[in-house]
Design an enzyme around this catalytic site. Sequence first.
Site, PDB file in Angstrom:
ATOM      1  N   ASP A 152       0.861  -1.183   0.000  1.00  0.00           N
ATOM      2  CA  ASP A 152       0.000   0.000   0.000  1.00  0.00           C
ATOM      3  C   ASP A 152       0.896   1.231   0.000  1.00  0.00           C
ATOM      4  OD1 ASP A 152      -2.876   1.105   0.372  1.00  0.00           O
ATOM      5  OD2 ASP A 152      -1.666   2.246   1.784  1.00  0.00           O
ATOM      6  N   HIS A 172      -6.072   4.811   5.652  1.00  0.00           N
ATOM      7  CA  HIS A 172      -5.179   5.723   4.934  1.00  0.00           C
ATOM      8  C   HIS A 172      -3.814   5.859   5.601  1.00  0.00           C
ATOM      9  CE1 HIS A 172      -8.359   6.646   2.181  1.00  0.00           C
ATOM     10  NE2 HIS A 172      -9.129   7.092   3.153  1.00  0.00           N
ATOM     11  N   GLU A 181       0.711   5.580   0.139  1.00  0.00           N
ATOM     12  CA  GLU A 181      -0.037   6.833   0.264  1.00  0.00           C
ATOM     13  C   GLU A 181       0.663   7.851  -0.620  1.00  0.00           C
ATOM     14  OE1 GLU A 181      -2.957   7.285   1.922  1.00  0.00           O
ATOM     15  OE2 GLU A 181      -2.821   5.109   2.210  1.00  0.00           O
ATOM     16  N   ASP A 202      -3.200  -0.223   6.305  1.00  0.00           N
ATOM     17  CA  ASP A 202      -3.922  -0.649   5.102  1.00  0.00           C
ATOM     18  C   ASP A 202      -3.309  -1.913   4.519  1.00  0.00           C
ATOM     19  OD1 ASP A 202      -5.757   1.369   5.266  1.00  0.00           O
ATOM     20  OD2 ASP A 202      -4.930   2.585   3.648  1.00  0.00           O
TER      21      ASP A 202
END
Length: 333
Positions: free
Chosen positions: A27, A164, A29, A169
């Site tokens: 994951d 988030h 961001e 995540d």
Amino acid sequence: MLEDLTTAASSATVWPAAYPKGYAVVDVETTGLARHDRIISAAVYRLDERGEVEDHWYTLVNPERDPGPVWIHGLTNDVLESAPLFEDIAEEFSARLDGRVLVAHNAVFDWQMIAREYARAEREAPVRQRLCTIALSKELGLPLPNHKLETLAAHFGVVQQRAHHALDDARVLAEAFRPSLRAAATGGVRLPLHECRPLTEWSADPATPRIGQQAGAGGYGGYRPTSWRPARKRPACPYPNPGRYQEGGPLKQGMRVAFSGDTSVERDLLEDRATEAGLHVATSVSRLTSLLVTNDPDSGTSKVVKARQYGTPVVDEAAFGQLLGDVEPATSG
């Protein structure tokens, strides 16, 4: 039924020989979803061939620009300014990915962001295949009302602690992927694997605001809490409509694309990506619509109903993301 498959698979001694030997659940961001946006944090859970966790890793990344929607990811200029650059963590990131299938929720997005970062660093990510958990959940026929990560997690009883945040995540996705993988193995389901093609060159955008700079309303590059993207009117598509999308073929600049229903990526962001690729984003479905994107083709929304009436082709979000990676240029003259 799914629980029975999962339990049986966990105790099975035979595992599909064609399945990958290891996975990297990822994951990232980011500062946004446009091609010049940057990764600001990344997490990897390494799993063995049966989906068991081997280890995990997390890092912040200095994006060398404004951090974007801080109210979503919580990572401010002050936090990121002292973080390592991507080129500084690229080798460690590669070690986590090497020889494994990249697994992500809406994997085409994570892969594209990662590939761009490696291209900027004049390197190549050691990833050859990816697996999207949205696509896998569809292959398994999971009864999900939508394709958000939180919905998939709730289906398997996985508790999300910090949405988030890349590490949490990735943890949530790893825990949801394991029973999905086992169910697929027991049911003889072919995994929806896709080839990853790395970028080989990159040119930076000199207009992108640097980290610490204020570049618009609120100091976040013009981002506002109601949207991840800068507030602006979407420009008119400069290309003529080449007609309907043909199944198995590419998208072509100028095609009219409409969206309906829930998407795992914010709708505005998905529409922006389509616009940036040279597509015409339509707010309704007509006889001129080239393609409808929806994760729920059986819904009774007006767009889906009209698409059926007009014979408009329909694809889901994951397939659309794949198609966006290779949009054919408009025919000149």
